[in-house]
Each structure stands twice: as C-alpha cells, then as structure tokens.
Motif scaffolding. Structure first.
Motif, PDB file in Angstrom:
ATOM      1  N   ALA A 132       0.836  -1.199   0.000  1.00 18.74           N
ATOM      2  CA  ALA A 132       0.000   0.000   0.000  1.00 18.74           C
ATOM      3  C   ALA A 132       0.873   1.252   0.000  1.00 18.74           C
ATOM      4  O   ALA A 132       0.633   2.211  -0.750  1.00 18.74           O
ATOM      5  N   LEU A 133       1.910   1.256   0.838  1.00 22.49           N
ATOM      6  CA  LEU A 133       2.834   2.390   0.850  1.00 22.49           C
ATOM      7  C   LEU A 133       3.546   2.534  -0.493  1.00 22.49           C
ATOM      8  O   LEU A 133       3.736   3.648  -0.997  1.00 22.49           O
ATOM      9  N   ASP A 134       3.926   1.423  -1.082  1.00 29.84           N
ATOM     10  CA  ASP A 134       4.605   1.463  -2.379  1.00 29.84           C
ATOM     11  C   ASP A 134       3.693   2.082  -3.442  1.00 29.84           C
ATOM     12  O   ASP A 134       4.138   2.908  -4.255  1.00 29.84           O
ATOM     13  N   LEU A 135       2.411   1.720  -3.438  1.00 30.18           N
ATOM     14  CA  LEU A 135       1.471   2.287  -4.405  1.00 30.18           C
ATOM     15  C   LEU A 135       1.288   3.784  -4.199  1.00 30.18           C
ATOM     16  O   LEU A 135       0.998   4.517  -5.153  1.00 30.18           O
ATOM     17  N   LEU A 136       1.457   4.222  -2.961  1.00 33.46           N
ATOM     18  CA  LEU A 136       1.312   5.637  -2.643  1.00 33.46           C
ATOM     19  C   LEU A 136       2.615   6.409  -2.843  1.00 33.46           C
ATOM     20  O   LEU A 136       2.704   7.594  -2.504  1.00 33.46           O
TER      21      LEU A 136
END
Length: 566
Positions: A314-318
């Motif tokens: 999720a952090l990577d997508l953000l």
C-alpha cells in the motif's frame, strides 16, 4: 513384497503419493523391490520410479522412464518401454510389444495387448502361433479406465481415449475417441478454439465491467470508510482493520489510478507509516501491542504476518515505503531460516507454511528496497536453495494432499509461497509443467469449484500459478484457457453495483463471506485481470495490478536489483 511399516497398500494403490509421503524404510523397501526386478531380467528404471509390491511384472524387456510407476495388481509382460511421467494404474494390463511416450496415463482395468493369436481354421486356438505387431502410444496421452487397445494400433500424441473404448484402428494426434469400436469424437485442440471464441464473446462484457467498476469505485470505497476517524472497514458493520485500508489503497490504484479520494495521499502515507513498530519493524493490528518476532524473525501466524505484504505494498502504491526495515528478519541467519523452514507444517497445513515463506521473503524484499541487508549474509540464498531442494518433482509443489481437503492446502500454499519468493524476485519456478498438472487436477474438485462454491482465495490460488507457469510453458494451455474463460464469465456476474465483490463462501463459515467488501473486491479485481490476461483480454480492463498481485517481479534475483519496468 511386504511393506516394513505397514502402509496398508496406500502406495501400491496411490503411487503418486510415494515420493512425498514415504518413510525411509518404505523407500528402502521400494529400492529392494526394483533391485529384485533388475536382477531377474532385462530391466531398467529411471529416476523416481515406483513398482507396486503386488504388481505382476514378468517382462522379457522393461524400460520404465523417469517418474513412472506400475500400480497395484498391474500385469506387465513382453517387451514394454515407457517415456517419463507414465502411469499404469491399478489392475491395468500391458502385454506384448508396447511402447509408450512420455506423459501417458493408463486408467485402471485397461488392457494394452501388443500381441495376437492366429485364427486359422486348421488348428485349435490354443495351438495357433502368436504374432506381435506392437502398440505405439505417443506423448501426452490419457487412456481412460476399462479401455482395450489391440495389437497393431498406433495412438498419436495428445490423444484422449474415453472409458470403456475398444481401440482397433490407429488414432491420429489430438484425437478424442470413445466407443466400441473407438471412433473420433472431436479434435482435442477444439477446446483451444472454443476458449478463444468464448474469449472474443467475453470482450464486450470485460469492457462493460471495467467501465462500471471505475464509475462506482469512489462509492464502494466511501461506504467502507468510518466518518469519525477516517479508518476503513471491510464492509459496513465490520470493525476497522489495517488490511481494510490497504485494500482500499489497492482498489483505488486499480480503478482510479490514485489514492482513495476520502483523504489526501500524504495523509494515507502518514497513517500507514505510523502503524509500524520502530523496534521490530512489524505492523500490529489496531489496538494491539507490537508482536514478538517468533521463529526466524516473524510470528507464527496472525495479522502482523500479512501486514508485511499489504502495508508495504500500500505504501509502495502511494509512492512511499516503510519507515523502518523489518528488523526482526534482518538478523536471521541461514541456519536459523533453514531450521524454521524444515519445521513448518508442510504435510497438513501447507497454506500456513507457504504464507509464512511469503511474508518472510517479502520482509527481506522490503529491507533490500530500503538499502539495508535483507537478513544475515546468505539467508536469502538459503531460502531459495531450500525451496529448490525440497520441492516435490512429482507435483512441482511443497506439501502434501490431505484426506479432508485434497490438494487445497498444497495448491493454496503454493500460490502464497511462490508469490513472495520466485515471482517477487523474478526467478523461474521449478517443474512448471507438473505444477500445471497438479493445479488443473485440483481445479476439478467440486468441493471448491462447483458453481456457487468458488471463493476469491481458492480461485486466485489456481489462476496465479497457471498464469505464472504459463510464462515458462504452454503445457495444457488449451485446458488452462478454457478454465479461465469459464471462471471469467462467472466472476463478472458477481460484481454488485456500487458495492464491489463479495469474497465468497467458505465451508467453515470463516472469512468475509458473500457480502461485498474491500477484501473480496481487491482480490477479485486481481483475479479478473489474471483470467483476462490468460485469454488476451487484459488490455480491455484499463488497469494492471501493481501491488501484492502485480504480474511483474518487484526485484530481479536474490541480490535485489529493482525491476526496471516499474
């Protein structure tokens, strides 16, 4: 031959279980069985063969290819040779001159009779001379139960012979035949054509689904957000969870190409990064204390194990990352990791074992991405070394079927294990063709795949291995595509306007259930993409998974080079 540990005839009747379940004493007994046959005549065995103790084997010449077996009460005489991966199942008869290619399956009670008696009127039958033109069977042939193949017949590559057939004439490659005498029903390749035709018919449905899903994405995310604190629930009425916010981020990225619109992207990042425990690098569930490290750096089970995947991606997508390395994994040595791998419950809980490997490999991946050591020197290499040396060459998997759920644990564990290790690090999986065989066999288990019984977990854990192995081989490709077309047509009907997908039923009532929610929507969106990609329709969706279910590797090789395509 009497089994020294009394397996009650299990391996004689189910020899495909021998390589993964036999004890040292049972393996020694099988070696002795083959040694006796080798001494008795002109006999050769390849690697990984099995001959039942009660099989009647009296050949003039026998050549059994790698990973081939003669099951209980088979009767083998004459001049018989097989390629690799052949099975002669219980009570089957193979006599005379018979040559089998590779990947031939002979069903129970079938007879391949590569010899004949004369029938001239001047002599009684028992005095007639015996002739032998021989039987030749090509590669990748399935001969069903109670089939009779007479002398002089050639069966071409890729044929399927229906149960009870009597084959009296040659059959060309790709023939599906049945009846007495056997006659051609269709060309086996017609399944590929049917799958392609069906795929073309699905194109309009895929496009319409994608358009509707994008238009409704903001509403389905909004219904699962708590207005008082901005956290997410899987579905209205459920409690807020860390996974729910990560599912929301994945869904928004897929359908909207941005962060969930209820908060700015920077606020989502700040909230997620704040969840990580600075001391361990693990992420507990809301309101829970930081978990302990557990064996080899990770807890045995629980939400914190999956959070390594979902929060990190999720952090990577953000456009961000964990604030800290996963410290509990950084100190794990190769010896500790190998000890832990050996202790995982592969035999009866392969899904649990595969999920642990997935989380450990993903933690090492995040550490590499942060520019730190993934674990102690040599640990990541030890992971792949252990996996390569403990994979079952017969199934291509780790773990075993279980009496209560068949191949479910093994296949579902395979998806989790390979997702975090081979797929995430960009390495080819071993024995890809055997994996396809195992997964397609499992996909016929009506306990899990009868209409109305499918759930997101079980379908994902079939389609991802088929998609992953399909990058290495087109083995049984037409069957894979036919299955994908059926599943895609069914999946598209499950979308509930403004609410998304439900996870689906589970036998024990656990999990999110049939009600639409974030977890079901996130998983089914990935499944739809994988199914569509198998059929050449993925471009019509207008999205491509970039998170947990991304098709490209996140890293290339254990040393951690970043995938240049990202």
């Amino acid at each position: 031959m009497t089994d020294p540990e009394g397996d009650d005839g299990l391996f004689d009747h189910c020899p495909w279980l021998f390589q993964e379940q036999a004890s040292p004493a049972q393996r020694a007994a099988q070696e002795e069985r083959q040694k006796q046959l080798l001494q008795a005549g002109d006999v050769e065995f390849g690697e990984g063969c099995f001959v039942a103790g009660n099989a009647a084997v009296y050949p003039e010449r026998l050549r059994l290819g790698d990973r081939s077996y003669l099951a209980a009460h088979t009767y083998v005489t004459g001049n018989v040779g097989t390629g690799a991966d052949c099975s002669v199942n219980p009570y089957a008869v193979v006599r005379g001159t018979v040559t089998l290619g590779s990947g031939v399956r002979i069903g129970a009670h079938s007879s391949l009779l590569g010899f004949n008696h004369g029938a001239a009127p001047d002599l009684p039958v028992h005095q007639q001379p015996v002739t032998s033109a021989g039987i030749v069977v090509g590669d990748d042939v399935w001969i069903g139960s109670h089939v009779v193949v007479v002398d002089g017949v050639t069966i071409g590559d890729h044929c399927v012979i229906g149960a009870g057939a009597v084959v009296t004439k040659d059959l060309p490659a790709w023939t599906v035949a049945a009846g007495n005498p056997a006659r051609r029903i269709r060309d086996r390749r017609d399944a590929r054509g049917a799958a392609r035709a069906r795929g073309k018919g699905l194109a309009g449905q895929v496009s319409a689904f994608a358009e509707a899903a994008r238009a409704q994405a903001a509403d389905l995310l909004g219904r699962c957000r708590l207005p008082e604190d901005g956290r997410y629930v899987d579905r209205p009425g459920a409690r807020p969870t860390v996974r729910a916010v990560c599912d929301a981020v994945e869904i928004a990225d897929l359908l909207l190409g941005e962060a969930p619109p209820q908060l700015p992207a920077a606020e989502h990042v700040a909230r997620l990064r704040a969840l990580q425990d600075a001391a361990t690098g693990l992420v507990p569930e809301y309101g829970q204390a930081p978990p302990s490290a557990g064996p080899a750096g990770l807890p045995d089970d629980g939400a914190a194990v999956y959070h390594v995947l979902c929060v990190g991606y999720a952090l990577d997508l953000l456009g961000s990352s964990f604030a800290h390395p996963v410290h509990t994994v950084r100190g794990v040595t190769a010896d500790r990791l190998v000890e832990r791998l050996a202790a995982l419950p592969w035999r009866d809980r392969a899904w649990h074992a595969g999920a642990w490997v997935d989380a450990w490999a993903t933690a090492a991946h995040w550490n590499l991405r942060l520019g730190t050591e993934p674990a102690a020197p040599g640990a990541v290499e030890a992971l792949f070394g252990w996996l390569h040396t403990h994979v079952d060459a017969w199934t291509g998997m780790w773990g075993s079927p279980t009496p209560d759920s068949g191949r479910l644990q093994m296949v579902n564990g395979y998806y989790r294990l390979t997702r975090g290790s081979f797929a995430q690090f960009g390495l080819p999986v071993p024995y890809a063709e055997r994996v396809v065989d195992t997964v397609l066999d499992h996909a016929r288990d009506r306990r899990f795949f009868a209409p109305g019984r499918e759930n997101a977990c079980n379908v994902l854990d079939v389609v991802h291995p088929l998609w992953l192995c399909g990058r290495q081989t087109d083995h049984r490709g037409e069957e894979t595509r036919a299955w994908a077309a059926t599943q895609l047509a069914a999946a598209l009907t499950r979308w509930q306007p403004g609410q998304g997908f439900g996870f689906g039923p589970t036998p024990d009532g656990s999990g999110p259930g049939r009600d639409p929610g974030l977890q079901g929507t996130e998983m089914w969106l990935a499944i739809v993409w994988l199914l569509a990609d198998l059929l050449g329709l993925a471009d019509l969706l207008g999205y491509r998974p970039r998170g947990i279910h991304r098709p490209e590797p996140a890293l290339t090789g254990p040393t951690g080079e970043r995938d240049p395509g990202r």
